[in-house]
Design an enzyme around this catalytic site. Structure first.
Site, PDB file in Angstrom:
ATOM      1  N   PRO A   1       0.514  -1.147   0.233  1.00 48.69           N
ATOM      2  CG  PRO A   1      -0.253  -1.470   2.608  1.00 48.69           C
ATOM      3  CD  PRO A   1       0.355  -1.991   0.808  1.00 48.69           C
TER       4      PRO A   1
ATOM      5  CD  GLU B   1       2.663  -7.069  11.828  1.00 51.21           C
ATOM      6  OE1 GLU B   1       1.570  -6.165  12.274  1.00 51.21           O
ATOM      7  OE2 GLU B   1       2.153  -8.204  11.416  1.00 51.21           O
TER       8      GLU B   1
ATOM      9  NE  ARG C   1      -7.563  -8.153 -18.775  1.00 49.37           N
ATOM     10  CZ  ARG C   1      -8.315  -7.446 -19.698  1.00 49.37           C
ATOM     11  NH1 ARG C   1      -7.504  -6.468 -19.956  1.00 49.37           N
ATOM     12  NH2 ARG C   1      -9.398  -7.836 -20.905  1.00 49.37           N
TER      13      ARG C   1
ATOM     14  CG  ASP D   1      -5.736   1.732 -28.821  1.00 53.54           C
ATOM     15  OD1 ASP D   1      -5.301   2.352 -29.362  1.00 53.54           O
ATOM     16  OD2 ASP D   1      -4.490   1.215 -28.073  1.00 53.54           O
TER      17      ASP D   1
HETATM   18  C1  9WO Z   1      -0.382  -5.573   8.300  1.00 48.73           C
HETATM   19  C2  9WO Z   1      -0.601  -5.232   9.804  1.00 48.73           C
HETATM   20  C3  9WO Z   1      -0.945  -5.452  10.993  1.00 48.73           C
HETATM   21  C4  9WO Z   1      -1.093  -4.943  12.160  1.00 48.73           C
HETATM   22  C5  9WO Z   1      -0.968  -4.028  11.720  1.00 48.73           C
HETATM   23  C6  9WO Z   1      -0.941  -3.357  10.406  1.00 48.73           C
HETATM   24  C7  9WO Z   1      -0.196  -4.083   9.779  1.00 48.73           C
HETATM   25  N1  9WO Z   1       0.049  -3.439   8.122  1.00 48.73           N
HETATM   26  C8  9WO Z   1       0.249  -4.285   7.686  1.00 48.73           C
HETATM   27  C9  9WO Z   1       0.406  -4.506   6.618  1.00 48.73           C
HETATM   28  O1  9WO Z   1       1.024  -3.754   4.965  1.00 48.73           O
HETATM   29  N2  9WO Z   1       1.164  -5.930   5.640  1.00 48.73           N
HETATM   30  C10 9WO Z   1       1.644  -5.806   4.187  1.00 48.73           C
HETATM   31  C11 9WO Z   1       0.739  -6.868   3.539  1.00 48.73           C
HETATM   32  C12 9WO Z   1       3.061  -6.305   4.235  1.00 48.73           C
HETATM   33  C13 9WO Z   1       3.424  -6.529   3.131  1.00 48.73           C
HETATM   34  C14 9WO Z   1       2.343  -7.243   2.714  1.00 48.73           C
HETATM   35  N3  9WO Z   1       0.922  -7.236   2.578  1.00 48.73           N
HETATM   36  C15 9WO Z   1       0.421  -6.343   1.656  1.00 48.73           C
HETATM   37  C16 9WO Z   1       0.552  -6.040   0.674  1.00 48.73           C
HETATM   38  N4  9WO Z   1      -1.034  -5.673   2.029  1.00 48.73           N
HETATM   39  N5  9WO Z   1      -0.717  -5.326   1.633  1.00 48.73           N
HETATM   40  C17 9WO Z   1      -0.845  -5.558   0.360  1.00 48.73           C
HETATM   41  C18 9WO Z   1      -1.048  -4.711  -0.942  1.00 48.73           C
HETATM   42  C19 9WO Z   1      -0.500  -4.643  -2.029  1.00 48.73           C
HETATM   43  C20 9WO Z   1      -0.859  -4.241  -3.422  1.00 48.73           C
HETATM   44  N6  9WO Z   1      -1.668  -2.780  -3.075  1.00 48.73           N
HETATM   45  C21 9WO Z   1      -2.309  -3.192  -2.163  1.00 48.73           C
HETATM   46  C22 9WO Z   1      -2.314  -4.096  -0.863  1.00 48.73           C
END
Ligand code: 9WO
Length: 263
Positions: A101, A128, A166, A181
């Site tokens: 994120p 995390e 794709r 496109d």
């Molecule tokens: C887990 C967590 C647990 C307790 C408090 C805070 C916390 N943050 C996270 C967290 O962000 N974990 C991520 C899980 C670590 C990197 C991989 N993970 C992930 C990728 N979650 N969401 C994505 C993601 C990737 C691309 N676009 C949107 C979301």
């Protein structure tokens, strides 16, 4: 296109290998996938891939060394294949991408740029997240699919794979690829209808039954402009409108106020 995924859950990637258009493209050799489990590159006695965060706090952080070794192994395997094919000198384009994120939001334009790569390495975090030093030293680019947290990077990596594959040449049929496109020309899609002609008291817009293809095309563009204006005005602002489109959007607004769904 070759994709190397670094993931603690290799089996998840069956989802993208086993279904639909992306599966067919894989069977046809348009893209290939290899999954590298950092567990296989953890060499301490307990094969540790995660540890507690410095500074304290809940949860665990992925250690950098097994991830770096997995990424290196993927690169070495790729280079060996390139050498065997006599392609090394050409200098293939590879990127190491972390899905999180904190990344830059993905859009159609970036997907189209990624299509030009020979190889992507997709690093899938869990817990995390990943030690920041690995991100700084080894990752080229961080990509986000949106402002929400999921349980790990795998599902995001598979969304990225699907979006890129794709768009590879020849994966979608000719008529689709022309229409695909550039994200429908920067607009949201128009509404779609199929049988029956009346569903739950609601008829299909009559113009779609008229057989007048110029009028149908005009109605669809009007709906695309109207929906983009209603739901994603920032897309419309980014793209601008020509004179004909301005007329169509004015018509859409007038019909919206009069309650007409019509022509
Ligand atoms: C887990 C967590 C647990 C307790 C408090 C805070 C916390 N943050 C996270 C967290 O962000 N974990 C991520 C899980 C670590 C990197 C991989 N993970 C992930 C990728 N979650 N969401 C994505 C993601 C990737 C691309 N676009 C949107 C979301």
């Amino acid at each position: 296109m070759h994709v190397d995924c670094v993931s603690l859950f290799p089996d998840m990637f069956a989802a993208v290998i086993e279904h639909g258009v992306v599966r067919r493209a894989h069977e046809q050799g348009r893209w290939s996938l290899e999954v590298w489990n950092p567990r296989d590159f953890a060499f301490d006695a307990y094969r540790t891939i995660d540890d507690r965060p410095y500074g304290g706090g809940p949860g665990m952080v992925m250690r950098p060394e097994p991830l770096a070794r997995a990424i290196d192994a993927a690169g070495a395997a790729w280079n060996a294949r390139q050498d065997a094919a006599g392609k090394r000198a050409a200098g293939a384009a590879s990127r190491v991408i972390y899905l999180s994120p904190q990344g830059r939001p993905l859009d159609d334009a970036r997907v189209r740029e990624l299509v030009a790569l020979d190889r992507m390495v997709l690093l899938c975090g869990r817990y995390e997240g990943v030690d920041e030093r690995l991100l700084r030293q080894t990752v080229d680019e961080e990509i986000s699919l949106g402002d929400y947290v999921i349980s790990g990077g795998e599902l995001a990596a598979m969304v990225l794979i699907d979006a890129v594959v794709r768009q590879l040449p020849g994966v979608l049929g000719d008529e689709r690829s022309a229409e695909q496109d550039s994200f429908n020309g920067g607009l949201l899609d128009c509404p779609h209808y199929t049988r029956p002609e009346v569903y739950a008291g609601e008829p299909v817009p009559p113009v779609l039954l008229s057989g007048n293809h110029a009028q149908i095309e005009r109605w669809r563009l009007k709906q695309s402009l109207g929906r983009t204006w209603l739901r994603r005005p920032e897309l419309l602002a980014a793209r601008g409108m020509d004179a004909r489109e301005t007329v169509l959007l004015d018509e859409f607004r007038a019909e919206l106020n009069s309650g007409s769904t019509g022509q």
